[in-house]
Design an enzyme around this catalytic site. Structure first.
Site, PDB file in Angstrom:
ATOM      1  N   HIS A  38      27.958  45.711  22.719  1.00  0.00           N
ATOM      2  CA  HIS A  38      29.421  45.768  22.595  1.00  0.00           C
ATOM      3  C   HIS A  38      29.853  47.007  21.813  1.00  0.00           C
ATOM      4  O   HIS A  38      30.728  47.771  22.258  1.00  0.00           O
ATOM      5  CB  HIS A  38      29.915  44.498  21.895  1.00  0.00           C
ATOM      6  N   GLU A  39      29.244  47.221  20.654  1.00  0.00           N
ATOM      7  CA  GLU A  39      29.662  48.343  19.807  1.00  0.00           C
ATOM      8  C   GLU A  39      29.392  49.687  20.473  1.00  0.00           C
ATOM      9  O   GLU A  39      30.168  50.638  20.329  1.00  0.00           O
ATOM     10  CB  GLU A  39      28.965  48.271  18.449  1.00  0.00           C
ATOM     11  N   HIS A  58      32.224  50.828  22.498  1.00  0.00           N
ATOM     12  CA  HIS A  58      33.234  51.574  21.730  1.00  0.00           C
ATOM     13  C   HIS A  58      32.780  53.012  21.503  1.00  0.00           C
ATOM     14  O   HIS A  58      33.565  53.960  21.641  1.00  0.00           O
ATOM     15  CB  HIS A  58      33.465  50.909  20.375  1.00  0.00           C
ATOM     16  N   HIS A 102      38.848  47.404  23.407  1.00  0.00           N
ATOM     17  CA  HIS A 102      38.623  46.002  23.736  1.00  0.00           C
ATOM     18  C   HIS A 102      39.266  45.630  25.068  1.00  0.00           C
ATOM     19  O   HIS A 102      40.282  46.203  25.469  1.00  0.00           O
ATOM     20  CB  HIS A 102      39.168  45.105  22.626  1.00  0.00           C
TER      21      HIS A 102
END
Length: 469
Positions: free
Chosen positions: A190-191, A194, A200
């Site tokens: 997930h990170e 980014h 998101h």
């Protein structure tokens, strides 16, 4: 404070929050409730309070735009202007062995490289595009962690300075392949989204959804995330190829590479009992070839289902029955296959434009015409040069990977302890070189030019986790 921190109250702060219009506060709560898929009451009810206690990413949600029926992903204001990125693990969590953490990080990057043209290379020293750190509370980036609980990690969007850097809260209990604690793989994947330029998503099933979704036994990147990252960087080697190639089929002139049909199309051979014809690392996966089938082994040692050679790599002659050797060319990332006395060059899983379907002769590299096959080809981690092996002889290619060096071939006895003939060899993503022969493999000790003590070991047992080995 929660609404301010995660972008639901524009302009609010600890000092001025009490002066905000109640309508703005209610609208902020409704946006949070909508994203959390709970009734949009506009008041701080029980469901909203429970939502605010859920573990989540520390990056705010203020870039999410509602209203798209098909596109739920959100792009960050920046992206990388290059496709080859570097990363460095600044430190490690005490919760797991270092090698497990590195494998998890590799696997999390692979989530994104599998569906894009991005590549990731680890640096052991100095600066990297993506600096990875485990930290607690205040850690000099302006976004302190809150101890064990809600905020698990955060990352910065692409850019200079801290751009791309990814931080994990060291007060969490990080785990792997377990529903206990916090699964490092899921959070890291997930990170890194980014760090690559995704904000998101409003899609609850997406990897980029703000809240932690827990351990998943068979994770596959959801469609929303794939669409988002490919909008930024384009698509690459597909995980499951289409049934038919999207480019026009090429005619086959009937050239026979090797008339021996050892494994006709049908059921794939058992990799636990059959020796491998070729093996290599492409992107961040190990590709293992037997006959006209291949398997993919990811950084978590999870082997994927077999795929028929001709249903994935488009451009081979239809009567090609096996691959003798293969490697990813370090100069440009193209994939070079050898079978018999011919070779082919692929860009991702398509034969490069204008390359003959029948292949080209290996004499193009300066290999003598009496050499009828290449047993293996590998890039040696010690000097990043490419080596071709046939029988008890080997050649080193020049720096451009186009022609053999003038003082070759040389005798394979220089590589002390390596079996002759060798079935396959490759450089692992850990930088080590492995040689395979029959059911066994050997790790090579570069500095001493010999295999390491304690070898050979079983391929089936150590890599494939086969039963009854």
């Amino acid at each position: 404070e929660y609404l301010r921190k995660f972008g639901y109250l524009s302009g609010a702060s600890k000092e001025t929050g009490n002066l905000m219009d109640m309508k703005d506060l209610s609208e902020g709560i409704k946006r949070l409730q909508r994203l959390g898929r709970i009734p949009q009451t506009g008041v701080m009810d029980r469901r909203t309070q429970e939502l605010m206690q859920k573990p989540r990413c520390g990056v705010n949600d203020n870039k999410i735009v509602f209203g798209h029926r098909k596109k739920r992903y959100t792009l960050a204001p920046s992206k990388w202007e290059k496709k080859d990125l570097t990363f460095r693990l600044y430190n490690y969590s005490p919760d797991m062995p270092m090698h497990d953490i590195r494998n998890i990080i590799y696997g999390a990057f692979q989530v994104w490289s599998d569906v894009t043209k991005l590549t990731f290379k680890e640096k052991m020293h100095g600066d990297a595009d993506i600096m990875i750190q485990f930290a607690s509370k205040y850690h000099q980036d302006g976004y302190p962690f809150d101890g064990k609980g809600m905020i698990l990690a955060h990352a910065f969007f692409p850019g200079t300075g801290r751009g791309g850097d990814t931080h994990f809260d060291d007060d969490e209990r990080w785990t792997y392949n377990s529903s206990e604690g916090v699964n490092l793989f899921m959070v890291a994947a997930h990170e890194f989204g980014h760090a690559l330029g995704l904000a998101h998503s409003s899609e609850p099933g997406a990897l980029m959804y703000p809240w932690y979704q827990g351990f998943q036994t068979k994770f596959a990147l959801p469609r929303d995330d794939v669409a988002g990252i490919q909008t930024l960087y384009g698509a690459e080697l597909p995980d499951l190829p289409p049934t038919k190639p999207t480019q026009p089929p090429r005619s086959d002139d009937g050239y026979t590479v090797n008339p021996t049909d050892r494994y006709p199309t049908g059921d794939p051979p058992d990799p636990c009992t059959k020796p491998f014809d070729a093996i290599t690392v492409i992107r961040t996966e190990i590709f293992l070839f037997i006959g006209n089938w291949f398997w993919r082994l990811d950084s978590r040692n999870i082997i994927k289902d077999p795929i028929n050679l001709h249903k994935f790599w488009y451009g081979f002659p239809s009567n090609l029955t096996h691959i003798d050797a293969v490697y990813e060319r370090p100069t440009d990332g193209k994939i070079v296959f050898f079978s018999g006395d011919r070779y082919w060059i692929f860009n991702a899983n398509y034969l490069v434009t204008s390359f003959p379907t029948k292949g080209r002769p290996i004499t193009d590299f300066g290999i003598p015409p009496d050499v009828k096959k290449i047993d293996t080809v590998y890039v040696w981690g010690f000097n990043n040069r490419t080596y071709l092996v046939s029988g008890d002889m080997y050649w080193k290619l020049d720096a451009n990977n186009t022609y053999v060096e003038y003082d070759y071939p040389r005798d394979m006895s220089i590589w002390m302890g390596v079996p002759v003939p060798v079935d396959a060899a490759f450089r692992h993503w850990n930088g080590k070189t492995y040689f395979l022969s029959g059911p066994n493999y050997w790790e090579f000790y570069d500095l001493k030019m010999t295999v390491r003590p304690g070898y050979p070991k079983s391929i089936a047992k150590d890599w494939l986790k086969c039963k009854n080995t």
